[in-house]
Design an enzyme around this catalytic site. Structure first.
Site, mmCIF file in Angstrom:
data_model
loop_
_atom_site.group_PDB
_atom_site.id
_atom_site.type_symbol
_atom_site.label_atom_id
_atom_site.label_comp_id
_atom_site.label_asym_id
_atom_site.label_seq_id
_atom_site.Cartn_x
_atom_site.Cartn_y
_atom_site.Cartn_z
ATOM 1 N N SER A 142 0.928 -1.099 0.265
ATOM 2 C CA SER A 142 -0.585 -0.122 -0.067
ATOM 3 C C SER A 142 1.247 1.334 -0.070
ATOM 4 O O SER A 142 2.253 1.129 0.742
ATOM 5 C CB SER A 142 -0.969 0.487 1.007
ATOM 6 O OG SER A 142 -1.323 0.828 1.262
ATOM 7 N N TYR A 155 -2.273 0.009 10.331
ATOM 8 C CA TYR A 155 -3.007 -0.136 8.303
ATOM 9 C C TYR A 155 -1.493 -0.671 8.197
ATOM 10 O O TYR A 155 -0.391 -1.382 7.358
ATOM 11 C CB TYR A 155 -3.941 -0.004 7.898
ATOM 12 C CG TYR A 155 -4.401 0.119 6.819
ATOM 13 C CD1 TYR A 155 -4.735 -1.507 6.682
ATOM 14 C CD2 TYR A 155 -3.617 0.484 5.363
ATOM 15 C CE1 TYR A 155 -4.531 -1.806 5.001
ATOM 16 C CE2 TYR A 155 -3.679 0.291 4.124
ATOM 17 C CZ TYR A 155 -4.218 -0.827 4.037
ATOM 18 O OH TYR A 155 -4.032 -1.609 2.304
#
Length: 269
Positions: A142, A155
């Protein structure tokens, strides 16, 4: 990989979002598919959509965080397809909230899926990939694996872990018939935020609106991933903003972190 025709790809998180887009794109490239997800109904819908492609499509309900289940998965896939050539570790979840407010249970949950789910997939399928003349692993990282953002400590931590693991494993596989590509997409309008966890529901809704307003189509990400498999690219970055973040973190890490911290502090999640 020289060809994807009549190869078999395992795709986790295949019931929606990037995983679903990958299933369609890989089928179009001639790939047979083993689709993995915790959402059985979603898997059934994707399988139905692919019925006209002429490819062999099997579905497998599994929580990638469940080690026992993941280590039973290769036997099921091989029973349906006999071989495995591509493993795409796509399954992921999200937690929104400042670290002081996020529970350790939520931290365990996100690491179980985002990091351990990828590790389980690689460990379970790598022996079978080694049997092939050419094979490939894809790990979904990501933009949060390039630079940390306020409100996304869990995250970001999982994606930095995915990044480090993937770079090390690619180095270990150097010279073997197995390639490895790590993918860094920007915001993609998928269910990851809508079905994720948040300290407050308003945070989840605000993040979902933010992602939807800046989203990259899942189909675009899928195309770039398949191209990365063909080229054995070490990294695939999707989205101009995230190429800029990548370069900024290389040229001036302090400035990149300061600018990002100021922006992310204003985020409602």
């Amino acid at each position: 990989m020289k060809t994807l025709v009549n190869r078999t790809a395992v795709v986790t998180g295949a019931a929606s979002g990037i995983g679903k887009a990958l299933a369609h794109h890989l089928a179009g490239e001639g790939c047979h598919l083993a689709l993995v997800d915790i959402d059985g109904d979603g898997l059934a819908r994707v399988r139905s959509e692919l019925a006209s492609t002429g490819r062999t499509v099997s579905t497998h309900m599994a929580n990638v965080a469940d080690r026992t289940r993941m280590f039973a998965l290769p036997e099921e896939v091989l029973a349906a397809h006999r071989q495995v050539h591509v493993l795409i570790n796509n399954a992921g979840v999200s937690v929104a909230g400042r670290f002081e407010d996020v529970s350790l249970e939520d931290m365990d949950w996100i690491f179980g899926v985002n990091f351990w789910g990828m590790v389980h997939g690689c460990k379970a399928f790598l022996p079978h990939l080694r049997r092939e003349s050419e094979a490939h692993i894809v790990t979904l990282c990501s933009s949060f694996g390039l630079l940390g953002f306020a409100g996304k400590t869990g995250y970001s931590a999982t994606k930095f872990a995915v990044r480090g693991f993937s770079e090390a494993l690619r180095a270990e596989l150097l010279g073997s018939p197995i390639g490895l590509t790590t993918v860094y997409p920007g915001p993609v309008d998928t269910n990851i935020v809508r079905t994720g966890r948040a300290v407050h529901a308003a945070q989840r809704e605000a993040e979902a609106r933010f992602v939807a307003g800046r989203s990259i189509p899942a189909e675009q990400v899928a195309r770039r991933i398949v191209r990365g498999i063909r080229r054995n690219s070490a990294r695939v970055l999707v989205g101009l903003d995230y190429h800029l973040i990548d370069w900024m973190t290389r040229l001036s890490p302090d400035l990149a972190q300061e600018l990002t911290a100021r922006q992310s502090q204003r985020m409602p999640f």
